[in-house]
Motif scaffolding. Sequence first.
Motif, PDB file in Angstrom:
ATOM      1  N   UNK A 272       1.942  -1.492   3.428  1.00 13.89           N
ATOM      2  CA  UNK A 272       1.267  -0.299   2.938  1.00 13.89           C
ATOM      3  C   UNK A 272       1.768   0.077   1.545  1.00 13.89           C
ATOM      4  N   UNK A 273       3.086  -0.067   1.331  1.00 15.01           N
ATOM      5  CA  UNK A 273       3.679   0.298   0.039  1.00 15.01           C
ATOM      6  C   UNK A 273       3.361  -0.721  -1.053  1.00 15.01           C
ATOM      7  N   UNK A 274       3.301  -2.006  -0.697  1.00 15.75           N
ATOM      8  CA  UNK A 274       3.172  -3.063  -1.714  1.00 15.75           C
ATOM      9  C   UNK A 274       1.734  -3.530  -1.942  1.00 15.75           C
ATOM     10  N   UNK A 275       0.877  -3.407  -0.931  1.00 11.36           N
ATOM     11  CA  UNK A 275      -0.505  -3.884  -1.059  1.00 11.36           C
ATOM     12  C   UNK A 275      -1.420  -3.025  -0.181  1.00 11.36           C
ATOM     13  N   UNK A 276      -1.708  -1.834  -0.656  1.00 12.02           N
ATOM     14  CA  UNK A 276      -2.463  -0.882   0.150  1.00 12.02           C
ATOM     15  C   UNK A 276      -3.878  -1.385   0.449  1.00 12.02           C
ATOM     16  N   UNK A 277      -4.464  -2.148  -0.466  1.00  9.24           N
ATOM     17  CA  UNK A 277      -5.808  -2.688  -0.241  1.00  9.24           C
ATOM     18  C   UNK A 277      -5.806  -3.634   0.964  1.00  9.24           C
ATOM     19  N   UNK A 278      -4.797  -4.481   1.034  1.00 10.87           N
ATOM     20  CA  UNK A 278      -4.688  -5.396   2.171  1.00 10.87           C
ATOM     21  C   UNK A 278      -4.441  -4.627   3.464  1.00 10.87           C
ATOM     22  N   UNK A 279      -3.651  -3.576   3.374  1.00 10.39           N
ATOM     23  CA  UNK A 279      -3.375  -2.730   4.537  1.00 10.39           C
ATOM     24  C   UNK A 279      -4.668  -2.176   5.125  1.00 10.39           C
ATOM     25  N   UNK A 280      -5.558  -1.729   4.258  1.00 18.26           N
ATOM     26  CA  UNK A 280      -6.812  -1.139   4.741  1.00 18.26           C
ATOM     27  C   UNK A 280      -7.812  -2.191   5.191  1.00 18.26           C
ATOM     28  N   UNK A 281      -7.889  -3.313   4.474  1.00 21.45           N
ATOM     29  CA  UNK A 281      -8.940  -4.293   4.751  1.00 21.45           C
ATOM     30  C   UNK A 281      -8.628  -5.199   5.936  1.00 21.45           C
ATOM     31  N   UNK A 282      -7.349  -5.323   6.316  1.00 20.95           N
ATOM     32  CA  UNK A 282      -6.963  -6.277   7.354  1.00 20.95           C
ATOM     33  C   UNK A 282      -6.891  -5.677   8.750  1.00 20.95           C
ATOM     34  N   UNK A 283      -7.195  -4.401   8.876  1.00 20.34           N
ATOM     35  CA  UNK A 283      -7.109  -3.767  10.190  1.00 20.34           C
ATOM     36  C   UNK A 283      -5.741  -3.214  10.507  1.00 20.34           C
ATOM     37  N   UNK A 284      -4.806  -3.309   9.571  1.00 19.29           N
ATOM     38  CA  UNK A 284      -3.460  -2.806   9.815  1.00 19.29           C
ATOM     39  C   UNK A 284      -3.429  -1.291   9.959  1.00 19.29           C
ATOM     40  N   UNK A 285      -4.379  -0.615   9.317  1.00 20.84           N
ATOM     41  CA  UNK A 285      -4.397   0.845   9.423  1.00 20.84           C
ATOM     42  C   UNK A 285      -4.640   1.270  10.870  1.00 20.84           C
ATOM     43  N   UNK A 286      -5.510   0.557  11.562  1.00 19.46           N
ATOM     44  CA  UNK A 286      -5.772   0.861  12.965  1.00 19.46           C
ATOM     45  C   UNK A 286      -4.551   0.560  13.826  1.00 19.46           C
ATOM     46  N   UNK A 287      -3.909  -0.576  13.562  1.00 17.00           N
ATOM     47  CA  UNK A 287      -2.705  -0.941  14.322  1.00 17.00           C
ATOM     48  C   UNK A 287      -1.598   0.076  14.085  1.00 17.00           C
ATOM     49  N   UNK A 288      -1.455   0.526  12.849  1.00 13.61           N
ATOM     50  CA  UNK A 288      -0.422   1.499  12.515  1.00 13.61           C
ATOM     51  C   UNK A 288      -0.665   2.812  13.265  1.00 13.61           C
ATOM     52  N   UNK A 289      -1.930   3.249  13.302  1.00 16.22           N
ATOM     53  CA  UNK A 289      -2.273   4.471  14.028  1.00 16.22           C
ATOM     54  C   UNK A 289      -1.924   4.346  15.508  1.00 16.22           C
ATOM     55  N   UNK A 290      -2.193   3.175  16.079  1.00 16.87           N
ATOM     56  CA  UNK A 290      -1.887   2.949  17.490  1.00 16.87           C
ATOM     57  C   UNK A 290      -0.386   3.032  17.750  1.00 16.87           C
ATOM     58  N   UNK A 291       0.413   2.472  16.852  1.00 14.62           N
ATOM     59  CA  UNK A 291       1.864   2.525  17.007  1.00 14.62           C
ATOM     60  C   UNK A 291       2.364   3.959  16.911  1.00 14.62           C
ATOM     61  N   UNK A 292       1.816   4.730  15.948  1.00 14.29           N
ATOM     62  CA  UNK A 292       2.209   6.132  15.819  1.00 14.29           C
ATOM     63  C   UNK A 292       1.850   6.918  17.075  1.00 14.29           C
ATOM     64  N   UNK A 293       0.680   6.638  17.620  1.00 12.33           N
ATOM     65  CA  UNK A 293       0.261   7.352  18.825  1.00 12.33           C
ATOM     66  C   UNK A 293       1.113   6.941  20.021  1.00 12.33           C
ATOM     67  N   UNK A 294       1.510   5.664  20.066  1.00  9.40           N
ATOM     68  CA  UNK A 294       2.395   5.215  21.136  1.00  9.40           C
ATOM     69  C   UNK A 294       3.743   5.935  21.062  1.00  9.40           C
ATOM     70  N   UNK A 295       4.242   6.118  19.851  1.00 11.33           N
ATOM     71  CA  UNK A 295       5.495   6.861  19.686  1.00 11.33           C
ATOM     72  C   UNK A 295       5.332   8.300  20.151  1.00 11.33           C
ATOM     73  N   UNK A 296       4.199   8.899  19.803  1.00  9.87           N
ATOM     74  CA  UNK A 296       3.944  10.273  20.205  1.00  9.87           C
ATOM     75  C   UNK A 296       3.811  10.388  21.719  1.00  9.87           C
ATOM     76  N   UNK A 297       3.196   9.364  22.331  1.00 14.29           N
ATOM     77  CA  UNK A 297       3.044   9.360  23.784  1.00 14.29           C
ATOM     78  C   UNK A 297       4.411   9.360  24.466  1.00 14.29           C
ATOM     79  N   UNK A 298       5.358   8.591  23.923  1.00 11.83           N
ATOM     80  CA  UNK A 298       6.692   8.535  24.515  1.00 11.83           C
ATOM     81  C   UNK A 298       7.408   9.879  24.416  1.00 11.83           C
ATOM     82  N   UNK A 299       7.120  10.627  23.352  1.00 13.44           N
ATOM     83  CA  UNK A 299       7.740  11.944  23.171  1.00 13.44           C
ATOM     84  C   UNK A 299       7.069  12.977  24.073  1.00 13.44           C
TER      85      UNK A 299
END
Length: 246
Positions: free
Chosen positions: A50-77
């Motif tokens: 995300x810091x080094x290549x934001x375009x790749x972050x958005x175009x490769x589906x990583x944004x969705x994966x990142x959101x899922x990880x954040x939500x998983x962390x929130x679920x544990x809390x």
Amino acid sequence: MSNELTVTENPGAAGAGSATGEGVTGGATQGGFASLPANPTRKAEIEAIMRTDFAAYESSGLSREYLEILEAEQFEINPDSVNPTRPMQADQSRNSMCSSEAGRKLVSDWESMGGFRVHLANVQRDVSRIVQTFGGNREQRVFMEHFDREIPEPARFAIFAEIASGPDLYVTPAAPSEVKLFASTPAGGLLVAEWGSYAAEKVAMLRARAKRLTDNMSEEDAHEFRFWLDGLDAGQAAAIFRKMAG
């Protein structure tokens, strides 16, 4: 509701007991509505991209994966802070369904009737609208967990197929005796009072769809479905009947 429609935030915890004490959590998928487990290493990798290549972050589906990880962390809390009816991505739902013969048949049927994604999205929307009437996130999650645990997979797919098919255009209104019988149940009493002069048509529609639904289940699965339905409280049953009656 159910394992092929929604995202769970605690994969791998099936059978461990839910935060509500209801005895079960979702598996790797939760109802066409699933996500990854909390994963600090993967989270750090994605943040670096995300810091080094934001375009790749958005175009490769990583944004969705990142959101899922954040939500998983929130679920544990705090599991109750996470939306239990967030729709699963279509490709994930398809993969989940295709793990069984009944699921592959439903996927094939939907593809031949206008497209899998269209029917999946409609079912996810309708299921979410029903479940969201059941209280807060905790109550909704418990309902979905019980649905997944207590209804056999082929019966769940039959339910999804019936939701996708929608109500009939016309049915012969139910006889007064049929309306009276339906009204004698807690959920039926609520709905007949709500429907007023439309009760005969609504009851007939509901009966027709219930018959079509159970005709598409084995006898054993239909029994399990009815047993589950009989265990719902009046408000939950009424919400499902209201939707199925059109």
